[in-house]
Design a protein around this motif. Structure first.
Motif, PDB file in Angstrom:
ATOM      1  N   UNK A   2       0.614  -1.159  -0.026  1.00 48.19           N
ATOM      2  CA  UNK A   2       0.088  -0.303  -0.028  1.00 48.19           C
ATOM      3  C   UNK A   2       0.742   1.429   0.144  1.00 48.19           C
ATOM      4  N   UNK A   3       0.614   2.065  -0.160  1.00 44.75           N
ATOM      5  CA  UNK A   3       0.903   3.632  -0.570  1.00 44.75           C
ATOM      6  C   UNK A   3       0.692   4.407   0.219  1.00 44.75           C
ATOM      7  N   UNK A   4       2.137   5.103   1.120  1.00 42.86           N
ATOM      8  CA  UNK A   4       2.259   5.164   2.321  1.00 42.86           C
ATOM      9  C   UNK A   4       2.458   6.877   2.185  1.00 42.86           C
ATOM     10  N   UNK A  24       2.607   1.261  -4.909  1.00 40.85           N
ATOM     11  CA  UNK A  24       2.572   1.424  -6.117  1.00 40.85           C
ATOM     12  C   UNK A  24       1.319   2.518  -6.644  1.00 40.85           C
ATOM     13  N   UNK A  25       1.218   3.337  -5.851  1.00 41.14           N
ATOM     14  CA  UNK A  25      -0.280   4.346  -6.304  1.00 41.14           C
ATOM     15  C   UNK A  25       0.803   5.549  -6.477  1.00 41.14           C
ATOM     16  N   UNK A  65      12.607   0.223  -9.069  1.00 41.32           N
ATOM     17  CA  UNK A  65      13.161   0.209  -7.221  1.00 41.32           C
ATOM     18  C   UNK A  65      14.827   0.707  -7.482  1.00 41.32           C
ATOM     19  N   UNK A  66      14.858   1.719  -8.100  1.00 41.63           N
ATOM     20  CA  UNK A  66      16.045   2.645  -7.844  1.00 41.63           C
ATOM     21  C   UNK A  66      15.790   3.866  -7.170  1.00 41.63           C
ATOM     22  N   UNK A  67      14.951   3.572  -5.865  1.00 42.82           N
ATOM     23  CA  UNK A  67      14.159   4.436  -4.984  1.00 42.82           C
ATOM     24  C   UNK A  67      14.864   4.222  -3.313  1.00 42.82           C
ATOM     25  N   UNK A  70      12.641   0.855  -2.514  1.00 43.42           N
ATOM     26  CA  UNK A  70      11.903   0.352  -3.552  1.00 43.42           C
ATOM     27  C   UNK A  70      11.851   0.166  -4.711  1.00 43.42           C
ATOM     28  N   UNK A  71      10.115   1.357  -3.566  1.00 43.20           N
ATOM     29  CA  UNK A  71       8.863   1.419  -4.492  1.00 43.20           C
ATOM     30  C   UNK A  71       9.524   2.960  -5.447  1.00 43.20           C
ATOM     31  N   UNK A  72       8.173   3.351  -5.912  1.00 37.66           N
ATOM     32  CA  UNK A  72       8.075   4.326  -6.708  1.00 37.66           C
ATOM     33  C   UNK A  72       7.666   5.373  -5.732  1.00 37.66           C
TER      34      UNK A  72
END
Ligand SMILES: Nc1nc2c(c(=O)[nH]1)N(C=O)[C@@H](CNc1ccc(C(=O)N[C@@H](CCC(=O)O)C(=O)O)cc1)CN2
Ligand SMILES: Nc1nc2c(ncn2[C@@H]2O[C@H](COP(=O)(O)OP(=O)(O)OP(=O)(O)O)[C@@H](O)[C@H]2O)c(=O)[nH]1
Ligand SMILES: [Mg+2]
Length: 437
Positions: A2-4, A24-25, A65-67, A70-72
């Motif tokens: 989930x997006x935080x 993801x979102x 994954x380059x953050x 590792x997510x957007x």
């Protein structure tokens, strides 16, 4: 996942407040801005059209994954008004995002395999470091110093394990003494390496809580004057009456980046005054527990009282300082430094002398040392006792026991790096992080 969302800077009126969104979102938030199609690792100037307020912002985008996680990841820098940011976060809830738990971004970085658990822990240590040395130690762990060490111990243990498995699998082959001796030798090397890591723990404790530096000497030599000089403050009463300081005085100071608990003590002499005697007992106790004792002498009056203090401190890490050099022409007392506090002669050499004495040796420099925290200490101690049982298993030729203990010891190492974890281990670590980290 989930997006935080959470602010990664303090939520106070300030220049800029940065909010981080991960998941993801994350890109859904662009609905609220006059921009679309962000490229990885680029910075944009955009306008936020919120349900309540508008703002002119800076957007930074990191594509999975380059953050960090590792997510957007999207970072939005707002003008530093908490009202704007609260309003933005409400808009994020409408998009289905939720507020991040403390440490959740870093937890995701760990869960997504970007860093191991020791590196994640070091981020908290880095933020909370109270001295520049402590920052350097934490940075070493952050860049993988402990991970590397543990990984190399793991691979040696795995090698030992395969030898033991071979013994178990082919019992008909002679178990020759030399392959056993080899195993013992390997285990001893590992045990020594871990013992060194454990002893390094004390170093970091000192850098966390401060080195106890005790100023000791007979009455009237200038101990309180030295404390005041080191604190740049008239903290302790100075007078020409011997026995002025009755109880010890403790103050925190930072000398050349080293955190110090500085303790001025009552002058040590034989006294019939009950209160003074109690104070002197405390001085002697302080000396016992000191990391460094500064024995202060008076250039104009070296006598048996000084010899007594020199004698009781001879096995301690100590510096012998001579004060009141203004009163003598020739000084024939053995010493590390001589000065006059009252007339500011050579006082600029005092701090460097102290920090030099407390500094790490080159081989254990702040940039290279591998230091461990409380959690690692417990695990490494358990590991050593497992190694012991492993050796006992080998000695008694109970190879199944040996194999079992080997697996146990590996499990402990995996708990340090986080290759094995439970929710409670992770919660313990990450709940201490701040919001947004
Ligand atoms: N604005 C901002 N400043 C910050 C952080 C941050 O998250 N945002 N950091 C947060 O603590 C620290 C910097 N640490 C960071 C570590 C890794 C990545 C990162 O994006 N790593 C990717 C990409 C690596 C690459 O491609 O070279 C990765 O690990 O895959 C970002 C920040 C301190 N300053
Ligand atoms: N001549 C001279 N006097 C000094 C110097 N430094 C300190 N004094 C004097 O020495 C006296 C004692 O100084 P303190 O700092 O109180 O000495 P102390 O060791 O704390 O004394 P107690 O607390 O009684 O044990 C004071 O009168 C100071 O002014 C110095 O460099 N030269
Ligand atoms: Mg005093």
């Amino acid at each position: 996942m989930d997006t935080i969302v959470a602010p990664i800077t303090p939520l106070i009126n300030s220049a800029v407040i940065v909010v981080r969104i991960s998941g993801d979102d994350a890109l859904k938030v662009l609905k609220l801005f006059d921009i679309s199609n962000l490229e990885h690792r680029r910075v944009y100037n955009a306008t936020y059209y919120g349900s309540e307020v508008r703002d002119d912002v800076i957007l930074t985008f990191f594509k999975a994954p380059n953050s960090y996680t590792g997510e957007d990841v999207l970072e939005v820098s707002f003008h530093g008004n908490p009202l704007i940011v609260s309003s933005f976060i409400s808009d994020c809830y409408k998009l289905g995002f939720r507020f991040a738990e403390p440490g959740e971004f870093t937890k995701r970085r760990f869960l997504n395999g970007k860093i191991d658990l020791s590196q994640a822990e070091s981020i908290l240590d880095l933020i909370n470091s109270k001295s520049k040395y402590s920052i350097q130690f934490s940075y070493n762990t952050l860049t993988g110093a402990l991970k590397k060490r543990v990984d190399s111990i793991i691979s040696k243990m795995v090698d030992i394990g395969s030898v033991i498995e071979a013994f178990i699998e082919f019992p008909e082959e002679e178990l020759d003494q030399s392959s056993f001796d080899n195993l013992y030798h390997e285990i001893e090397l590992i045990s020594n390496e871990v013992s060194t890591l454990i002893s390094n723990y004390n170093t970091i404790q000192h850098y966390k809580t401060g080195f106890a530096v005790v100023i000791a000497g007979k009455p009237n030599v200038g101990k309180s004057s030295l404390l005041n000089f080191l604190l740049s403050q008239e903290r302790s009463i100075v007078s020409d009456i011997p026995g002025t300081t009755r109880d010890y005085i403790l103050e925190y100071a930072n000398l050349g980046g080293i955190p110090i608990k500085l303790i001025d003590t009552a002058g040590v002499r034989s006294s019939s005054d009950t209160i003074e005697k109690l104070g002197i007992d405390r001085s002697l106790e302080m000396i016992q527990h000191a990391d460094l004792v500064i024995v202060l002498l008076d250039a104009s009056s070296f006598d048996d009282e000084d010899r007594y203090i020199l004698d009781i401190t001879k096995d301690k890490t100590r510096l012998i300082f001579v004060n009141k050099v203004d009163l003598v022409a020739n000084l024939d007392i053995e010493h590390d430094l001589a000065f006059s506090l009252k007339y500011s002669i050579d006082v600029d050499k005092i701090v460097p002398k102290i920090t030099e004495k407390l500094s790490l040796s080159d081989s254990d420099s702040a940039y290279t040392s591998v230091l461990i925290n409380d959690r690692h200490l417990t695990l490494f101690k358990d590991f050593l006792s497992c190694l012991n049982s492993l050796v006992n298993g080998l000695t008694s030729l109970d190879l199944d026991i040996a194999a079992f203990e080997l697996q146990q010891s590996l499990n402990i190492l995996y708990e340090i790096t986080g290759e094995r974890y439970t929710d409670s281990i992770l919660n313990n670590i990450f709940e201490r992080f701040c919001i947004g980290k």
